[in-house]
Design an enzyme around this catalytic site. Structure first.
Site, PDB file in Angstrom:
ATOM      1  N   ALA A 115       0.754  -1.277   0.444  1.00  0.00           N
ATOM      2  CA  ALA A 115      -0.120  -0.225   0.442  1.00  0.00           C
ATOM      3  C   ALA A 115       0.979   1.086  -0.099  1.00  0.00           C
ATOM      4  O   ALA A 115       2.087   0.964   0.071  1.00  0.00           O
ATOM      5  CB  ALA A 115      -0.931  -0.099   1.439  1.00  0.00           C
ATOM      6  N   GLY A 133       1.047  -4.807   0.875  1.00  0.00           N
ATOM      7  CA  GLY A 133      -0.347  -5.074   0.211  1.00  0.00           C
ATOM      8  C   GLY A 133      -0.201  -5.940  -1.224  1.00  0.00           C
ATOM      9  O   GLY A 133      -1.015  -6.162  -2.100  1.00  0.00           O
ATOM     10  N   GLU A 144      -0.528  -9.532  -0.698  1.00  0.00           N
ATOM     11  CA  GLU A 144      -1.743  -9.712  -0.200  1.00  0.00           C
ATOM     12  C   GLU A 144      -2.578  -9.545  -1.483  1.00  0.00           C
ATOM     13  O   GLU A 144      -3.553 -10.958  -1.773  1.00  0.00           O
ATOM     14  CB  GLU A 144      -1.998  -8.317   0.453  1.00  0.00           C
ATOM     15  N   GLU A 195       4.982  -5.564   7.225  1.00  0.00           N
ATOM     16  CA  GLU A 195       4.656  -3.831   8.026  1.00  0.00           C
ATOM     17  C   GLU A 195       4.753  -3.642   9.063  1.00  0.00           C
ATOM     18  O   GLU A 195       4.924  -2.590   9.484  1.00  0.00           O
ATOM     19  CB  GLU A 195       2.659  -4.099   8.146  1.00  0.00           C
TER      20      GLU A 195
HETATM   21  N1  COA Z   1       4.647   3.054  -0.974  1.00  0.00           N
HETATM   22  C1  COA Z   1       4.950   4.630  -1.548  1.00  0.00           C
HETATM   23  N2  COA Z   1       6.214   4.453  -2.264  1.00  0.00           N
HETATM   24  C2  COA Z   1       7.035   3.330  -2.722  1.00  0.00           C
HETATM   25  C3  COA Z   1       6.441   2.063  -1.545  1.00  0.00           C
HETATM   26  C4  COA Z   1       5.567   2.334  -1.376  1.00  0.00           C
HETATM   27  N3  COA Z   1       4.697   1.058  -0.768  1.00  0.00           N
HETATM   28  N4  COA Z   1       7.308   1.348  -2.199  1.00  0.00           N
HETATM   29  C5  COA Z   1       8.292   2.156  -2.820  1.00  0.00           C
HETATM   30  N5  COA Z   1       7.929   3.527  -3.369  1.00  0.00           N
HETATM   31  C6  COA Z   1       8.494   4.453  -4.010  1.00  0.00           C
HETATM   32  C7  COA Z   1      10.029   4.953  -3.639  1.00  0.00           C
HETATM   33  O1  COA Z   1       9.458   5.947  -2.033  1.00  0.00           O
HETATM   34  C8  COA Z   1      10.477   5.416  -4.134  1.00  0.00           C
HETATM   35  O2  COA Z   1      10.143   6.747  -4.077  1.00  0.00           O
HETATM   36  P1  COA Z   1      10.879   7.857  -4.796  1.00  0.00           P
HETATM   37  O3  COA Z   1      11.358   7.587  -5.741  1.00  0.00           O
HETATM   38  O4  COA Z   1       9.517   9.075  -5.275  1.00  0.00           O
HETATM   39  O5  COA Z   1      11.623   8.657  -3.494  1.00  0.00           O
HETATM   40  C9  COA Z   1      10.362   4.838  -5.916  1.00  0.00           C
HETATM   41  O6  COA Z   1       9.079   3.585  -4.655  1.00  0.00           O
HETATM   42  C10 COA Z   1      10.767   3.687  -5.692  1.00  0.00           C
HETATM   43  O7  COA Z   1      11.520   3.231  -3.998  1.00  0.00           O
HETATM   44  P2  COA Z   1      12.993   3.003  -3.530  1.00  0.00           P
HETATM   45  O8  COA Z   1      13.108   2.180  -2.175  1.00  0.00           O
HETATM   46  O9  COA Z   1      13.885   3.804  -3.949  1.00  0.00           O
HETATM   47  O10 COA Z   1      13.664   0.965  -4.636  1.00  0.00           O
HETATM   48  P3  COA Z   1      14.317   0.669  -4.432  1.00  0.00           P
HETATM   49  O11 COA Z   1      14.684  -0.711  -4.933  1.00  0.00           O
HETATM   50  O12 COA Z   1      15.749   1.233  -3.257  1.00  0.00           O
HETATM   51  O13 COA Z   1      13.855  -0.067  -3.256  1.00  0.00           O
HETATM   52  C11 COA Z   1      11.698  -1.939  -2.448  1.00  0.00           C
HETATM   53  C12 COA Z   1      12.401  -1.167  -3.486  1.00  0.00           C
HETATM   54  C13 COA Z   1      10.545  -2.165  -2.662  1.00  0.00           C
HETATM   55  C14 COA Z   1      12.586  -2.690  -1.721  1.00  0.00           C
HETATM   56  C15 COA Z   1      11.292  -0.541  -0.783  1.00  0.00           C
HETATM   57  O14 COA Z   1      11.071   0.114  -2.345  1.00  0.00           O
HETATM   58  C16 COA Z   1      10.988  -0.850  -0.189  1.00  0.00           C
HETATM   59  O15 COA Z   1      10.708  -0.985   0.711  1.00  0.00           O
HETATM   60  N6  COA Z   1       9.717  -0.208   0.218  1.00  0.00           N
HETATM   61  C17 COA Z   1       8.252  -0.422   0.755  1.00  0.00           C
HETATM   62  C18 COA Z   1       8.252  -1.794   0.853  1.00  0.00           C
HETATM   63  C19 COA Z   1       7.089  -1.769   1.905  1.00  0.00           C
HETATM   64  O16 COA Z   1       7.264  -1.846   3.153  1.00  0.00           O
HETATM   65  N7  COA Z   1       5.213  -2.031   1.677  1.00  0.00           N
HETATM   66  C20 COA Z   1       4.503  -2.667   3.062  1.00  0.00           C
HETATM   67  C21 COA Z   1       3.872  -1.382   2.727  1.00  0.00           C
HETATM   68  S1  COA Z   1       2.359  -1.220   3.324  1.00  0.00           S
END
Ligand code: COA
Length: 261
Positions: free
Chosen positions: A67, A112, A115, A135
């Site tokens: 999400a 999400g 999920e 989460e």
């Molecule tokens: N919500 C909002 N934005 C998200 C996101 C999320 N769940 N997951 C990634 N993004 C965004 C980042 O903020 C970034 O945006 P920006 O360029 O404007 O800063 C962009 O997507 C790229 O993500 P980034 O973290 O730079 O890529 P990465 O390759 O270093 O890492 C992930 C990838 C998926 C491991 C990492 O983005 C991550 O851990 N995301 C969150 C996962 C999470 O906690 N999900 C559960 C949410 S309840």
């Protein structure tokens, strides 16, 4: 199909592909995207030209990375409950759809995203995909059905481990746990595998496919006797034209032609 800003919908010979299309945000599900998913799935229910669905993510990094954390950060106790219930409702719509829905997991399936994949009937992942429910890193828990579906798919012990550590696992491990049905070695193989599976399923009697989905989902409806549901659905199949066609085709040693009635 241009009313969608965050999804891309394409239809090919009765198979609808829904692509979550926010690649610069790792296809994170903001509320607008969840509502578009609701609309898209409603279309699957309503449109008799759609026989099966593949859900995937845009780009080559993420299926859906959860999400949208920017939106989550604004939640309070009251609207958070609604937030979770809303997502749960849309994902239940996917799970309960009588047409097959396959998740083509092309990258990160986190929170999400994991999920969403679990709400689909079958999951096929590219070998580089990563699954997780991270989460707890944000001080919350899964809210779109993850605590329930992950436990059903992988069992209590592993589900607890995954949700309490918040750690990601690779596609092969997800497969060995039963979270993923198949692992593909490339994007092309992923696409072909999903297409092949959905074509094999949609070639069968559509009513029977819907009844299988309903019976299997009944396992998780505690108020319901799943054996009774099975007997009822078996009986429903036996009044269909497709039942007569399927049995006649076997006896006449020919391929059946199912019509979905
Ligand atoms: N919500 C909002 N934005 C998200 C996101 C999320 N769940 N997951 C990634 N993004 C965004 C980042 O903020 C970034 O945006 P920006 O360029 O404007 O800063 C962009 O997507 C790229 O993500 P980034 O973290 O730079 O890529 P990465 O390759 O270093 O890492 C992930 C990838 C998926 C491991 C990492 O983005 C991550 O851990 N995301 C969150 C996962 C999470 O906690 N999900 C559960 C949410 S309840």
């Amino acid at each position: 199909m241009s009313e969608f800003n965050n999804l891309e919908l394409t239809i090919d010979e009765g198979v609808l592909t829904i692509t979550v299309n926010r690649p610069d945000k790792m296809n994170a599900l903001n509320l607008a995207t969840v509502e578009e998913l609701r609309t898209a799935i409603q279309r699957v229910y309503d449109d008799s030209e759609i026989h099966g669905v593949i859900i995937t993510g845009a780009g080559d990094k993420a299926f859906v990375a959860g999400a949208d954390i920017k939106e989550i950060a604004e939640l309070n106790e009251v609207n958070a409950r609604k937030f979770a219930e809303n997502g749960q409702e849309v994902f239940a719509q996917i799970e309960n759809c009588h047409k097959p829905v396959i998740a083509a997991v092309n990258g990160f399936a986190l929170g999400g995203g994991c999920e969403l994949a679990m709400a689909c009937h079958i999951r096929v992942a590219i070998h580089s995909a990563k699954f997780g429910q991270p989460e707890v890193n944000l001080g919350i828990i899964p809210g779109y059905g993850g605590t329930q579906r992950l436990t059903h798919l992988v069992g209590k012990g592993k589900a607890l481990e995954l949700m309490m550590t918040g750690e990601m696992i690779p596609a092969e491990e997800a497969r060995s746990l039963g979270l993923v049905n198949h692992v593909a070695q490339s994007a092309e193989e992923l696409k072909n595998k999903c297409q092949d599976l959905i074509r094999r399923i949609t070639a069968k009697a559509p009513l029977a496919i819907g009844m299988v989905i309903d019976c299997v989902n009944a396992v998780h409806r505690p108020e319901e006797n799943g054996y009774q549901t099975e007997a009822n659905n078996f009986a429903s199949c036996c009044k269909s034209d497709d039942f007569r066609e399927g049995t006649a085709a076997f006896i006449e040693k020919r391929k059946p032609e199912f019509k979905g009635v």
